[in-house]
Scaffold this motif. Sequence first.
Motif, PDB file in Angstrom:
ATOM      1  N   PRO A  37       0.814  -1.235   0.000  1.00  0.00           N
ATOM      2  CA  PRO A  37       0.000   0.000   0.000  1.00  0.00           C
ATOM      3  C   PRO A  37       0.838   1.272   0.000  1.00  0.00           C
ATOM      4  CG  PRO A  37      -0.467  -1.367   1.955  1.00  0.00           C
ATOM      5  CD  PRO A  37       0.682  -1.988   1.248  1.00  0.00           C
ATOM      6  N   TYR A  38       2.080   1.168   0.474  1.00  0.00           N
ATOM      7  CA  TYR A  38       2.902   2.368   0.630  1.00  0.00           C
ATOM      8  C   TYR A  38       3.677   2.723  -0.627  1.00  0.00           C
ATOM      9  CZ  TYR A  38       2.076   1.762   5.603  1.00  0.00           C
ATOM     10  OH  TYR A  38       1.481   1.632   6.818  1.00  0.00           O
ATOM     11  N   ILE A  39       3.915   1.739  -1.479  1.00  0.00           N
ATOM     12  CA  ILE A  39       4.794   1.936  -2.640  1.00  0.00           C
ATOM     13  C   ILE A  39       3.947   1.987  -3.912  1.00  0.00           C
ATOM     14  CG2 ILE A  39       6.834   1.021  -3.844  1.00  0.00           C
ATOM     15  CD1 ILE A  39       7.330   1.501  -0.873  1.00  0.00           C
ATOM     16  N   ARG A  44      11.467   0.826   7.438  1.00  0.00           N
ATOM     17  CA  ARG A  44      11.346   2.043   8.274  1.00  0.00           C
ATOM     18  C   ARG A  44       9.891   2.295   8.631  1.00  0.00           C
ATOM     19  NH1 ARG A  44      15.425   5.415   5.746  1.00  0.00           N
ATOM     20  NH2 ARG A  44      13.855   6.474   4.519  1.00  0.00           N
ATOM     21  N   ARG A  45       8.997   2.161   7.625  1.00  0.00           N
ATOM     22  CA  ARG A  45       7.577   2.406   7.864  1.00  0.00           C
ATOM     23  C   ARG A  45       7.014   1.370   8.837  1.00  0.00           C
ATOM     24  NH1 ARG A  45       8.298   6.496   5.010  1.00  0.00           N
ATOM     25  NH2 ARG A  45       8.132   7.407   7.060  1.00  0.00           N
ATOM     26  N   LEU A  46       7.469   0.134   8.698  1.00  0.00           N
ATOM     27  CA  LEU A  46       6.972  -0.949   9.549  1.00  0.00           C
ATOM     28  C   LEU A  46       7.432  -0.741  10.991  1.00  0.00           C
ATOM     29  CD1 LEU A  46       5.338  -3.501   9.370  1.00  0.00           C
ATOM     30  CD2 LEU A  46       7.348  -4.731   8.623  1.00  0.00           C
ATOM     31  N   LYS A 101       2.169  -1.869  14.622  1.00  0.00           N
ATOM     32  CA  LYS A 101       0.806  -2.412  14.668  1.00  0.00           C
ATOM     33  C   LYS A 101       0.465  -3.079  13.334  1.00  0.00           C
ATOM     34  CE  LYS A 101      -1.179   1.417  16.364  1.00  0.00           C
ATOM     35  NZ  LYS A 101      -2.247   2.394  16.534  1.00  0.00           N
ATOM     36  N   MET A 102       1.013  -2.477  12.242  1.00  0.00           N
ATOM     37  CA  MET A 102       0.728  -3.001  10.904  1.00  0.00           C
ATOM     38  C   MET A 102       1.181  -4.444  10.777  1.00  0.00           C
ATOM     39  SD  MET A 102      -0.687  -0.671   9.089  1.00  0.00           S
ATOM     40  CE  MET A 102      -0.472  -1.207   7.403  1.00  0.00           C
ATOM     41  N   ALA A 103       2.343  -4.744  11.356  1.00  0.00           N
ATOM     42  CA  ALA A 103       2.857  -6.117  11.264  1.00  0.00           C
ATOM     43  C   ALA A 103       1.900  -7.056  11.971  1.00  0.00           C
ATOM     44  CB  ALA A 103       4.240  -6.194  11.887  1.00  0.00           C
TER      45      ALA A 103
HETATM   46  C1  LIG Z   1       4.838  13.834   3.186  1.00  0.00           C
HETATM   47  C2  LIG Z   1       5.833  13.393   4.208  1.00  0.00           C
HETATM   48  C3  LIG Z   1       7.176  13.617   3.989  1.00  0.00           C
HETATM   49  C4  LIG Z   1       8.132  13.246   4.961  1.00  0.00           C
HETATM   50  N1  LIG Z   1       9.441  13.580   4.773  1.00  0.00           N
HETATM   51  C5  LIG Z   1      10.325  13.333   5.766  1.00  0.00           C
HETATM   52  C6  LIG Z   1      11.664  13.804   5.690  1.00  0.00           C
HETATM   53  O1  LIG Z   1      12.078  14.463   4.740  1.00  0.00           O
HETATM   54  N2  LIG Z   1      12.495  13.504   6.728  1.00  0.00           N
HETATM   55  C7  LIG Z   1      12.076  12.797   7.824  1.00  0.00           C
HETATM   56  O2  LIG Z   1      12.867  12.598   8.752  1.00  0.00           O
HETATM   57  N3  LIG Z   1      10.826  12.318   7.901  1.00  0.00           N
HETATM   58  C8  LIG Z   1       9.938  12.572   6.905  1.00  0.00           C
HETATM   59  N4  LIG Z   1       8.642  12.126   7.023  1.00  0.00           N
HETATM   60  C9  LIG Z   1       8.296  11.161   8.092  1.00  0.00           C
HETATM   61  C10 LIG Z   1       7.876  11.888   9.355  1.00  0.00           C
HETATM   62  O3  LIG Z   1       9.002  12.500   9.934  1.00  0.00           O
HETATM   63  C11 LIG Z   1       7.242  10.935  10.374  1.00  0.00           C
HETATM   64  O4  LIG Z   1       8.131   9.944  10.728  1.00  0.00           O
HETATM   65  C12 LIG Z   1       5.969  10.262   9.908  1.00  0.00           C
HETATM   66  O5  LIG Z   1       5.215  11.131   9.122  1.00  0.00           O
HETATM   67  C13 LIG Z   1       5.117   9.860  11.093  1.00  0.00           C
HETATM   68  O6  LIG Z   1       4.790  10.992  11.852  1.00  0.00           O
HETATM   69  P1  LIG Z   1       3.286  11.534  12.002  1.00  0.00           P
HETATM   70  O7  LIG Z   1       3.374  13.036  12.060  1.00  0.00           O
HETATM   71  O8  LIG Z   1       2.444  11.002  10.945  1.00  0.00           O
HETATM   72  O9  LIG Z   1       2.882  11.101  13.455  1.00  0.00           O
HETATM   73  P2  LIG Z   1       2.776   9.649  14.131  1.00  0.00           P
HETATM   74  O10 LIG Z   1       2.522   9.936  15.566  1.00  0.00           O
HETATM   75  O11 LIG Z   1       3.922   8.794  13.786  1.00  0.00           O
HETATM   76  O12 LIG Z   1       1.504   9.043  13.463  1.00  0.00           O
HETATM   77  C14 LIG Z   1       0.192   9.508  13.733  1.00  0.00           C
HETATM   78  C15 LIG Z   1      -0.778   8.401  13.368  1.00  0.00           C
HETATM   79  O13 LIG Z   1      -0.745   8.192  11.960  1.00  0.00           O
HETATM   80  C16 LIG Z   1      -0.790   6.815  11.669  1.00  0.00           C
HETATM   81  N5  LIG Z   1       0.421   6.420  10.954  1.00  0.00           N
HETATM   82  C17 LIG Z   1       1.593   7.076  10.937  1.00  0.00           C
HETATM   83  N6  LIG Z   1       2.471   6.432  10.160  1.00  0.00           N
HETATM   84  C18 LIG Z   1       1.834   5.350   9.692  1.00  0.00           C
HETATM   85  C19 LIG Z   1       2.201   4.279   8.839  1.00  0.00           C
HETATM   86  N7  LIG Z   1       3.419   4.185   8.311  1.00  0.00           N
HETATM   87  N8  LIG Z   1       1.263   3.327   8.559  1.00  0.00           N
HETATM   88  C20 LIG Z   1       0.005   3.405   9.063  1.00  0.00           C
HETATM   89  N9  LIG Z   1      -0.376   4.393   9.881  1.00  0.00           N
HETATM   90  C21 LIG Z   1       0.510   5.348  10.187  1.00  0.00           C
HETATM   91  C22 LIG Z   1      -0.932   6.069  12.965  1.00  0.00           C
HETATM   92  O14 LIG Z   1      -2.302   5.846  13.210  1.00  0.00           O
HETATM   93  C23 LIG Z   1      -0.414   7.039  13.987  1.00  0.00           C
HETATM   94  O15 LIG Z   1      -1.003   6.882  15.235  1.00  0.00           O
HETATM   95  C24 LIG Z   1       7.693  12.546   6.114  1.00  0.00           C
HETATM   96  C25 LIG Z   1       6.332  12.322   6.322  1.00  0.00           C
HETATM   97  C26 LIG Z   1       5.403  12.752   5.415  1.00  0.00           C
HETATM   98  C27 LIG Z   1       3.954  12.548   5.694  1.00  0.00           C
END
Ligand SMILES: Cc1cc2nc3c(=O)[nH]c(=O)nc-3n(C[C@H](O)[C@H](O)[C@H](O)COP(=O)(O)OP(=O)(O)OC[C@H]3O[C@@H](n4cnc5c(N)ncnc54)[C@H](O)[C@@H]3O)c2cc1C
Length: 299
Positions: free
Chosen positions: A26-28, A280-282, A287-289
């Motif tokens: 779903p992410y890619i 990294r995403r996992l 929870k996803m795993a």
């Molecule tokens: C458009 C974009 C660009 C980014 N670019 C960078 C960058 O240049 N450098 C960098 O260090 N980081 C980058 N990030 C990653 C970012 O720093 C965070 O690690 C990531 O977005 C999770 O933080 P959050 O604000 O969503 O809060 P979180 O507290 O992590 O997430 C909030 C809620 O969103 C949901 N959620 C979050 N991630 C996931 C997931 N992978 N799968 C399913 N549900 C999820 C969960 O329900 C979680 O409770 C980017 C993120 C986005 C959205």
Amino acid sequence: MKLINNLLIQIIPFFPKSFIKIFASPYIAGITDDEMLATVANLNKKGYDVAIDILGEHVTTGKEATEITERYSKLYDEISSRSLSANLSIKLTHIGQDLGYDIVKKNLMILTKKAKQHKNFLRLDMENSPYTSETIKLYKEALEVYKNVGIVLQAYMHRSINDMDTLSSENFNCRVCKGIYVENKDIVYDDYQEIRENYIELVKMGLQRGAYIGIASHDEYIINNLYKWIKDYSIPKTQYEFQVLHGVPMKKMLEKLLKEGNRVRIYVPYGDNWYDYSVRRLKENPKMAGYIISNMFKK
Ligand SMILES: Cc1cc2nc3c(=O)[nH]c(=O)nc-3n(C[C@H](O)[C@H](O)[C@H](O)COP(=O)(O)OP(=O)(O)OC[C@H]3O[C@@H](n4cnc5c(N)ncnc54)[C@H](O)[C@@H]3O)c2cc1C
């Protein structure tokens, strides 16, 4: 549950690649350019803008850095010829930052000029802390060639508020995110709520100074707080956008934001280098795993 998630984080690197692939899909947005471009067209049709990222980082040869630069360059041509609403979001280590300043600068300039040729935009993702200062330096060099270049500041970093203070002006285009890399505790906020509050402060500071801010988060607390503040202070819709990662469930929030006239950009990563990104995403959301494992057993 937290214990199980922590355990999952420890064992994720030992999962078979085929398992990670189930999670990753779903992410890619595919492996090939055509698969990704079809996803972009589909998202555009639904009203979303896109930021395209070729997966990968830390290339170790000049040849690879040149190849990636050429691929990104061609993507600007594709975006124009297909009339897509998309820009590029690149990692400097993917175009040679580990190989020396001159190499990465040369490649960055090629992409900056290409973005200029197509009147498009180039975003420099922010990687881990050893690269922060140099990324800002390179961003400033690119800005001298073309104004539509942007950067990222990470809310977990102590230094980001000073960076925002120094950099923000009407010409500053900045994505604010929480930050994803594992960093030394001395330089980052550790507490979840503290990171949120710093995030909100960074965005407000940028917007108050007239900067264009990409609010990159899936955190409802952050989105709701900032959206209310944006409305209360009548921040024009032309001064910000919401950004999310492709595939993260957002419970109809994006549709609502779009409907209310906001710009929403989906970050679309693709390419054969999907493994590290997916892990990294996992790790970020173990929870996803758990869901995948329970679904597999149900089957
Ligand atoms: C458009 C974009 C660009 C980014 N670019 C960078 C960058 O240049 N450098 C960098 O260090 N980081 C980058 N990030 C990653 C970012 O720093 C965070 O690690 C990531 O977005 C999770 O933080 P959050 O604000 O969503 O809060 P979180 O507290 O992590 O997430 C909030 C809620 O969103 C949901 N959620 C979050 N991630 C996931 C997931 N992978 N799968 C399913 N549900 C999820 C969960 O329900 C979680 O409770 C980017 C993120 C986005 C959205």
